[in-house]
Design an enzyme around this catalytic site. Structure first.
Site, PDB file in Angstrom:
ATOM      1  N   SER A   1       0.821  -1.214   0.000  1.00 24.91           N
ATOM      2  CA  SER A   1       0.000   0.000   0.000  1.00 24.91           C
ATOM      3  C   SER A   1       0.851   1.258   0.000  1.00 24.91           C
ATOM      4  O   SER A   1       1.959   1.267   0.555  1.00 24.91           O
ATOM      5  CB  SER A   1      -0.887   0.020   1.251  1.00 24.91           C
ATOM      6  OG  SER A   1      -1.623   1.226   1.315  1.00 24.91           O
TER       7      SER A   1
ATOM      8  N   TYR B   1      -1.633  -0.349  10.155  1.00 21.14           N
ATOM      9  CA  TYR B   1      -1.850  -0.871   8.793  1.00 21.14           C
ATOM     10  C   TYR B   1      -0.583  -0.667   7.959  1.00 21.14           C
ATOM     11  O   TYR B   1      -0.081  -1.595   7.316  1.00 21.14           O
ATOM     12  CB  TYR B   1      -3.045  -0.147   8.172  1.00 21.14           C
ATOM     13  CG  TYR B   1      -3.326  -0.526   6.736  1.00 21.14           C
ATOM     14  CD1 TYR B   1      -3.821  -1.788   6.411  1.00 21.14           C
ATOM     15  CD2 TYR B   1      -3.116   0.388   5.702  1.00 21.14           C
ATOM     16  CE1 TYR B   1      -4.091  -2.128   5.083  1.00 21.14           C
ATOM     17  CE2 TYR B   1      -3.389   0.059   4.378  1.00 21.14           C
ATOM     18  CZ  TYR B   1      -3.874  -1.202   4.073  1.00 21.14           C
ATOM     19  OH  TYR B   1      -4.145  -1.538   2.772  1.00 21.14           O
TER      20      TYR B   1
HETATM   21  N1  NAP Z   1      -8.636  -0.345  -1.555  1.00 18.38           N
HETATM   22  C1  NAP Z   1      -7.560   0.368  -1.342  1.00 18.38           C
HETATM   23  O1  NAP Z   1      -7.606   1.609  -1.356  1.00 18.38           O
HETATM   24  C2  NAP Z   1      -6.239  -0.308  -1.087  1.00 18.38           C
HETATM   25  C3  NAP Z   1      -5.088   0.481  -1.094  1.00 18.38           C
HETATM   26  C4  NAP Z   1      -3.866  -0.116  -0.872  1.00 18.38           C
HETATM   27  C5  NAP Z   1      -3.787  -1.461  -0.642  1.00 18.38           C
HETATM   28  N2  NAP Z   1      -4.918  -2.215  -0.612  1.00 18.38           N
HETATM   29  C6  NAP Z   1      -4.783  -3.642  -0.346  1.00 18.38           C
HETATM   30  O2  NAP Z   1      -5.387  -4.359  -1.399  1.00 18.38           O
HETATM   31  C7  NAP Z   1      -5.726  -5.650  -0.939  1.00 18.38           C
HETATM   32  C8  NAP Z   1      -7.139  -5.998  -1.392  1.00 18.38           C
HETATM   33  O3  NAP Z   1      -8.055  -5.163  -0.726  1.00 18.38           O
HETATM   34  P1  NAP Z   1      -9.294  -4.482  -1.447  1.00 18.38           P
HETATM   35  O4  NAP Z   1      -9.047  -3.040  -1.466  1.00 18.38           O
HETATM   36  O5  NAP Z   1      -9.612  -5.189  -2.692  1.00 18.38           O
HETATM   37  O6  NAP Z   1     -10.434  -4.704  -0.337  1.00 18.38           O
HETATM   38  P2  NAP Z   1     -11.657  -5.727  -0.222  1.00 18.38           P
HETATM   39  O7  NAP Z   1     -12.600  -5.536  -1.343  1.00 18.38           O
HETATM   40  O8  NAP Z   1     -12.152  -5.566   1.169  1.00 18.38           O
HETATM   41  O9  NAP Z   1     -10.962  -7.148  -0.383  1.00 18.38           O
HETATM   42  C9  NAP Z   1     -10.265  -7.764   0.660  1.00 18.38           C
HETATM   43  C10 NAP Z   1     -10.197  -9.234   0.358  1.00 18.38           C
HETATM   44  O10 NAP Z   1      -9.408  -9.878   1.384  1.00 18.38           O
HETATM   45  C11 NAP Z   1     -10.105 -11.027   1.791  1.00 18.38           C
HETATM   46  N3  NAP Z   1      -9.770 -11.380   3.171  1.00 18.38           N
HETATM   47  C12 NAP Z   1      -9.840 -10.617   4.278  1.00 18.38           C
HETATM   48  N4  NAP Z   1      -9.498 -11.349   5.365  1.00 18.38           N
HETATM   49  C13 NAP Z   1      -9.209 -12.595   4.906  1.00 18.38           C
HETATM   50  C14 NAP Z   1      -8.808 -13.800   5.519  1.00 18.38           C
HETATM   51  N5  NAP Z   1      -8.629 -13.903   6.850  1.00 18.38           N
HETATM   52  N6  NAP Z   1      -8.603 -14.894   4.746  1.00 18.38           N
HETATM   53  C15 NAP Z   1      -8.794 -14.829   3.405  1.00 18.38           C
HETATM   54  N7  NAP Z   1      -9.168 -13.721   2.769  1.00 18.38           N
HETATM   55  C16 NAP Z   1      -9.389 -12.615   3.519  1.00 18.38           C
HETATM   56  C17 NAP Z   1     -11.580 -10.719   1.630  1.00 18.38           C
HETATM   57  O11 NAP Z   1     -12.292 -11.924   1.395  1.00 18.38           O
HETATM   58  P3  NAP Z   1     -13.270 -12.661   2.442  1.00 18.38           P
HETATM   59  O12 NAP Z   1     -13.803 -11.618   3.364  1.00 18.38           O
HETATM   60  O13 NAP Z   1     -14.286 -13.303   1.562  1.00 18.38           O
HETATM   61  O14 NAP Z   1     -12.370 -13.665   3.118  1.00 18.38           O
HETATM   62  C18 NAP Z   1     -11.552  -9.895   0.342  1.00 18.38           C
HETATM   63  O15 NAP Z   1     -11.633 -10.738  -0.780  1.00 18.38           O
HETATM   64  C19 NAP Z   1      -5.540  -5.626   0.578  1.00 18.38           C
HETATM   65  O16 NAP Z   1      -4.310  -6.249   0.923  1.00 18.38           O
HETATM   66  C20 NAP Z   1      -5.477  -4.154   0.892  1.00 18.38           C
HETATM   67  O17 NAP Z   1      -4.770  -3.900   2.061  1.00 18.38           O
HETATM   68  C21 NAP Z   1      -6.137  -1.665  -0.850  1.00 18.38           C
END
Ligand code: NAP
Length: 246
Positions: A141, A154
């Site tokens: 991130s 985080y």
């Molecule tokens: N959105 C942003 O602005 C942003 C920015 C920088 C980095 N990121 C990173 O991008 C990645 C994806 O996040 P996103 O933004 O796409 O958010 P999201 O839509 O909330 O997706 C998060 C995913 O992680 C899974 N997850 C959470 N806990 C888990 C566990 N214990 N075991 C297996 N899967 C788990 C969730 O699936 P289930 O709940 O179905 O298990 C979901 O598919 C993350 O690492 C996040 O930190 C996001």
């Protein structure tokens, strides 16, 4: 494209960046194995990918459990014969100051964001070594690049992963393993939906995300770019953020 036919396993593929990545890579000809806890969403995703002519398989994965990652890798090998890329994407966040002492939230972020990646490395590395090649992509991130209040823990978990990957890279210069850290800025996903307890603050965070966040497919394209390089080329770090992000 070098991506065509590569077998890619993706954690956190039930929504957001992981889901967009699965769709995008499958559309480029990669068989994908999608893991997360919400299997209803994964099953729907597999059906849609297959209906579009792609190849996909799903399995329930809780990344806090090493067995979950082992079964993800096993499904890839049993269904598609090998594993070329593991995208360690599953993540969680809590938005609060350290003084708020959200001890449970801290534990969840360490368990999912850090241990989840380590469990993926433990499951995939022996397969990569046996095959003589493999690629580990992690989604970290910009929170780790520009440290701001309420995101310290985080950011710490994401920078722990950045450090792990650099260490792994230094230990793996025999050409077998490629490592990539993708650093997204604000991306329009569900990530912040439950990151704050206060309903008013939560609404504000959601609004900001909806206003500023880019489409998750932008990150999917960045991941595809890293995977698509020739075997002797490693994209180490890639930052992708909204043009308007400060
Ligand atoms: N959105 C942003 O602005 C942003 C920015 C920088 C980095 N990121 C990173 O991008 C990645 C994806 O996040 P996103 O933004 O796409 O958010 P999201 O839509 O909330 O997706 C998060 C995913 O992680 C899974 N997850 C959470 N806990 C888990 C566990 N214990 N075991 C297996 N899967 C788990 C969730 O699936 P289930 O709940 O179905 O298990 C979901 O598919 C993350 O690492 C996040 O930190 C996001």
């Amino acid at each position: 494209m070098a991506i065509h036919g590569k077998v890619v396993a993706i954690t956190g593929a039930s929504s957001g960046i992981g889901e967009a990545t699965a769709r995008h890579l499958a559309s480029l000809g990669a068989p994908v194995v999608v893991g997360a806890r919400r299997t209803d969403r994964l099953d729907r995703l597999v059906t849609e990918i297959e209906a579009g002519g792609g190849r996909a398989a799903a399995t329930r994965v809780d990344v806090t459990d090493p067995d979950g990652l082992r079964s993800l890798v096993t499904v890839a090998v049993e269904r598609f014969g090998r594993l070329d890329v593991l995208v360690g994407n599953a993540g969680t966040t809590r938005i609060s100051t350290i003084a708020d002492l959200d001890v449970e939230g801290w534990a969840a972020m360490v368990d999912v964001n850090v241990k989840g990646i380590l469990h993926g490395i433990a499951a995939a590395l022996p397969v990569f070594r046996r095959q003589g090649g493999g690629h580990l992509v992690t989604v970290v991130s910009t929170s780790g690049l520009k440290i701001v209040p309420t995101q310290a823990v985080y950011a710490g978990t994401k920078n722990a992963v950045r450090t792990l990957l650099e260490g792994l890279r230094q230990e793996s210069t025999d050409g077998v393993l490629r490592t990539t850290s993708i650093s997204p800025g604000y991306v329009r996903t569900e990530l912040v939906d439950n990151a704050v307890d206060d309903p008013a603050v939560r609404e504000e965070v959601r609004r900001n995300m909806a206003d500023l966040g880019i489409d998750p497919v932008a990150v999917a394209r960045a991941i595809a770019f890293a995977i698509d390089q020739p075997d002797d080329v490693e994209i180490g770090d890639l930052t992708i953020r909204p043009t308007r992000q400060g």
